[in-house]
Design a protein around this motif. Structure first.
Motif, mmCIF file in Angstrom:
data_model
loop_
_atom_site.group_PDB
_atom_site.id
_atom_site.type_symbol
_atom_site.label_atom_id
_atom_site.label_comp_id
_atom_site.label_asym_id
_atom_site.label_seq_id
_atom_site.Cartn_x
_atom_site.Cartn_y
_atom_site.Cartn_z
ATOM 1 N N ALA A 1 12.742 1.222 -8.827
ATOM 2 C CA ALA A 1 11.536 0.597 -8.272
ATOM 3 C C ALA A 1 10.567 0.187 -9.370
ATOM 4 C CB ALA A 1 10.847 1.560 -7.314
ATOM 5 N N ALA A 2 9.930 -0.969 -9.183
ATOM 6 C CA ALA A 2 8.830 -1.410 -10.046
ATOM 7 C C ALA A 2 7.522 -1.013 -9.366
ATOM 8 C CB ALA A 2 8.877 -2.919 -10.236
ATOM 9 N N VAL A 3 6.590 -0.423 -10.129
ATOM 10 C CA VAL A 3 5.337 0.079 -9.572
ATOM 11 C C VAL A 3 4.167 -0.695 -10.171
ATOM 12 C CG1 VAL A 3 3.839 2.080 -9.276
ATOM 13 C CG2 VAL A 3 6.325 2.371 -9.225
ATOM 14 N N HIS A 4 3.298 -1.229 -9.304
ATOM 15 C CA HIS A 4 2.110 -1.973 -9.716
ATOM 16 C C HIS A 4 0.852 -1.242 -9.251
ATOM 17 C CE1 HIS A 4 4.204 -5.832 -10.753
ATOM 18 N NE2 HIS A 4 5.119 -5.284 -9.972
ATOM 19 N N GLN A 5 -0.261 -1.523 -9.902
ATOM 20 C CA GLN A 5 -1.565 -1.004 -9.498
ATOM 21 C C GLN A 5 -2.531 -2.186 -9.432
ATOM 22 O OE1 GLN A 5 -2.982 2.254 -11.891
ATOM 23 N NE2 GLN A 5 -4.911 2.445 -10.763
ATOM 24 N N ARG A 6 -2.478 -2.906 -8.317
ATOM 25 C CA ARG A 6 -3.235 -4.148 -8.155
ATOM 26 C C ARG A 6 -3.853 -4.187 -6.765
ATOM 27 N NH1 ARG A 6 1.434 -8.413 -9.901
ATOM 28 N NH2 ARG A 6 -0.040 -9.924 -9.033
ATOM 29 N N HIS B 1 0.874 -1.186 0.000
ATOM 30 C CA HIS B 1 0.000 0.000 0.000
ATOM 31 C C HIS B 1 0.908 1.232 0.000
ATOM 32 C CE1 HIS B 1 -2.489 -3.182 1.837
ATOM 33 N NE2 HIS B 1 -3.560 -2.500 1.487
ATOM 34 N N ALA B 2 1.523 1.525 -1.138
ATOM 35 C CA ALA B 2 2.651 2.443 -1.176
ATOM 36 C C ALA B 2 2.267 3.915 -1.091
ATOM 37 C CB ALA B 2 3.473 2.200 -2.447
ATOM 38 N N GLY B 3 1.022 4.263 -1.408
ATOM 39 C CA GLY B 3 0.645 5.673 -1.375
ATOM 40 C C GLY B 3 1.269 6.452 -2.508
ATOM 41 N N CYS B 4 1.470 7.752 -2.292
ATOM 42 C CA CYS B 4 1.981 8.646 -3.348
ATOM 43 C C CYS B 4 3.498 8.658 -3.438
ATOM 44 C CB CYS B 4 1.485 10.069 -3.104
ATOM 45 S SG CYS B 4 -0.307 10.256 -3.178
ATOM 46 N N GLY B 5 4.178 8.225 -2.399
ATOM 47 C CA GLY B 5 5.631 8.196 -2.426
ATOM 48 C C GLY B 5 6.289 9.445 -1.886
ATOM 49 N N LEU B 6 5.691 10.609 -2.144
ATOM 50 C CA LEU B 6 6.268 11.880 -1.697
ATOM 51 C C LEU B 6 5.117 12.843 -1.425
ATOM 52 C CD1 LEU B 6 9.027 13.368 -1.291
ATOM 53 C CD2 LEU B 6 8.704 14.289 -3.594
ATOM 54 N N TYR B 7 5.230 13.618 -0.331
ATOM 55 C CA TYR B 7 4.132 14.472 0.101
ATOM 56 C C TYR B 7 4.624 15.884 0.376
ATOM 57 C CZ TYR B 7 2.169 9.861 0.757
ATOM 58 O OH TYR B 7 1.752 8.563 0.543
ATOM 59 N N GLU C 1 -5.348 7.907 -8.486
ATOM 60 C CA GLU C 1 -4.625 9.169 -8.372
ATOM 61 C C GLU C 1 -3.304 8.975 -7.643
ATOM 62 O OE1 GLU C 1 -7.060 12.115 -6.557
ATOM 63 O OE2 GLU C 1 -8.648 11.972 -8.054
ATOM 64 N N ASP C 2 -3.323 8.191 -6.577
ATOM 65 C CA ASP C 2 -2.098 7.951 -5.820
ATOM 66 C C ASP C 2 -1.095 7.132 -6.628
ATOM 67 O OD1 ASP C 2 -3.371 9.324 -3.851
ATOM 68 O OD2 ASP C 2 -3.483 7.660 -2.418
ATOM 69 N N ALA C 3 -1.595 6.180 -7.426
ATOM 70 C CA ALA C 3 -0.698 5.380 -8.262
ATOM 71 C C ALA C 3 0.007 6.258 -9.291
ATOM 72 C CB ALA C 3 -1.483 4.267 -8.959
ATOM 73 N N LYS C 4 -0.718 7.207 -9.854
ATOM 74 C CA LYS C 4 -0.112 8.139 -10.814
ATOM 75 C C LYS C 4 0.961 8.985 -10.134
ATOM 76 C CE LYS C 4 -1.310 11.870 -14.030
ATOM 77 N NZ LYS C 4 -2.436 12.702 -14.566
ATOM 78 N N ALA C 5 0.644 9.489 -8.944
ATOM 79 C CA ALA C 5 1.618 10.284 -8.194
ATOM 80 C C ALA C 5 2.826 9.441 -7.803
ATOM 81 C CB ALA C 5 0.954 10.872 -6.955
ATOM 82 N N LEU C 6 2.589 8.174 -7.466
ATOM 83 C CA LEU C 6 3.682 7.284 -7.076
ATOM 84 C C LEU C 6 4.651 7.073 -8.235
ATOM 85 C CD1 LEU C 6 4.953 5.318 -5.013
ATOM 86 C CD2 LEU C 6 3.403 3.551 -5.896
ATOM 87 N N ARG C 7 4.110 6.841 -9.427
ATOM 88 C CA ARG C 7 4.987 6.656 -10.594
ATOM 89 C C ARG C 7 5.844 7.906 -10.844
ATOM 90 N NH1 ARG C 7 0.305 3.724 -12.491
ATOM 91 N NH2 ARG C 7 0.867 1.512 -12.751
ATOM 92 N N ALA C 8 5.241 9.063 -10.663
ATOM 93 C CA ALA C 8 6.000 10.302 -10.843
ATOM 94 C C ALA C 8 7.078 10.441 -9.772
ATOM 95 C CB ALA C 8 5.055 11.498 -10.806
ATOM 96 N N ALA C 9 6.731 10.104 -8.526
ATOM 97 C CA ALA C 9 7.683 10.241 -7.421
ATOM 98 C C ALA C 9 8.853 9.279 -7.548
ATOM 99 C CB ALA C 9 6.972 10.017 -6.089
ATOM 100 N N MET C 10 8.627 8.120 -8.191
ATOM 101 C CA MET C 10 9.673 7.096 -8.283
ATOM 102 C C MET C 10 10.371 7.101 -9.636
ATOM 103 S SD MET C 10 9.321 6.143 -5.231
ATOM 104 C CE MET C 10 10.659 4.953 -5.237
ATOM 105 N N ARG C 11 10.049 8.080 -10.502
ATOM 106 C CA ARG C 11 10.701 8.150 -11.811
ATOM 107 C C ARG C 11 12.211 8.310 -11.621
ATOM 108 N NH1 ARG C 11 7.669 12.045 -13.996
ATOM 109 N NH2 ARG C 11 6.101 10.481 -14.620
#
Length: 276
Positions: free
Chosen positions: A133-138, A41-47, A119-129
């Protein structure tokens, strides 16, 4: 209880959780073998602590800001992880668990992140660009089981749900039981909020009946007496904590308790074996 990460970034629960995650990974990395780190449950990654959602609660003032005002060297690693995502000494941005874990990676380690909220998954991908890290949405519980056993001999799963669903505890209990059957030697960290003591004690009893050995519970009660109807603190369940981590735990917990105690309260922050 709805515990969406963005509303509570940098609060006292985050300080405890991320301080202990850093200590856990460092203890696991005393051996050179590769690690797989999974955040379900990774959230946005950065706040942004000056953003609308964080400002609406103001909880960072009683968490990360207290930790930065404290001078105990046992919190230096935590403060360094926060400084790493900021340009100055004062924390404007707060790293979620994905950014904290990413900072700890060695070349041989693997980081797998999952976030179901669009929305959080999109933010997470941006934060981890730009990170490995591998990012999933499951579905988090489906992914938790699907990725076990990890491809590396050792690993750690972090389960940090928002507790929005009434069956969250039941899903965690069932999935943990199944995960332990597949991956008995792995390290699992489960975050939980503390609000109602009776509910929490019943859940602990259910988890204890799973018969999982080396099962630790860490509880941070902020107030000297329960405050009905409000958030009273948070904790972690940890399966298979490494020896180096448990040996260094008591002084770390005391440092965190002292730094985060609300005005007029001493609070408690304890680590005990639920099953050993």
């Amino acid at each position: 209880m709805n515990y969406r990460h963005s509303f509570h970034a940098g609060n006292s629960a985050d300080v405890v959780k991320h301080s202990l995650l850093i200590a856990l990974v460092r203890a696991l990395q005393q051996k050179p073998g590769a690690l797989t780190l999974i955040d379900t449950h990774a959230g946005c990654g950065l706040y942004d602590l000056e953003g609308d959602t964080a400002q609406r609660t103001g909880e960072a003032m009683h968490g990360v800001m207290r930790a930065f005002a404290d001078h105990d060297p046992l919190l230096d690693d935590y403060r360094a992880a926060v400084r790493a995502v900021n340009e100055g000494d004062d924390p404007r941005f707060y790293p979620g668990s994905p950014r904290v874990l990413e900072q700890l990676l060695r070349p041989q380690d693997v980081l797998i992140l999952n976030e179901m909220h669009p929305e959080d998954a999109k933010a997470l991908r941006a934060a981890m660009r730009g990170t490995p890290a591998a990012v999933h949405q499951r579905d988090a519980y489906e992914l938790w089981l699907a990725l076990l056993p990890t491809r590396t001999p050792r690993g750690m799963v972090v389960v940090d749900p928002p507790f929005e669903q009434t069956d969250e505890r039941a899903r965690i209990t069932a999935t943990l039981a199944a995960a332990h059957r597949k991956w008995a030697h792995g390290v699992t960290v489960i975050w939980y909020p503390l609000k109602d003591r009776d509910t929490h004690e019943r859940w602990k009893a259910q988890l204890g009946r799973l018969g999982i050995p080396k099962f630790m519970t860490i509880e941070h009660w902020l107030y000297d007496a329960d405050q009905p109807g409000i958030y009273n603190g948070a904790g972690l369940f940890i399966v298979n904590p490494p020896y180096a981590f448990t040996q260094g735990l008591p002084p770390m917990l005391e440092a965190l308790r002292a730094a985060l105690a609300p005005e007029g309260h001493s609070g408690t922050l304890t680590g005990e074996w639920l099953v050993r």
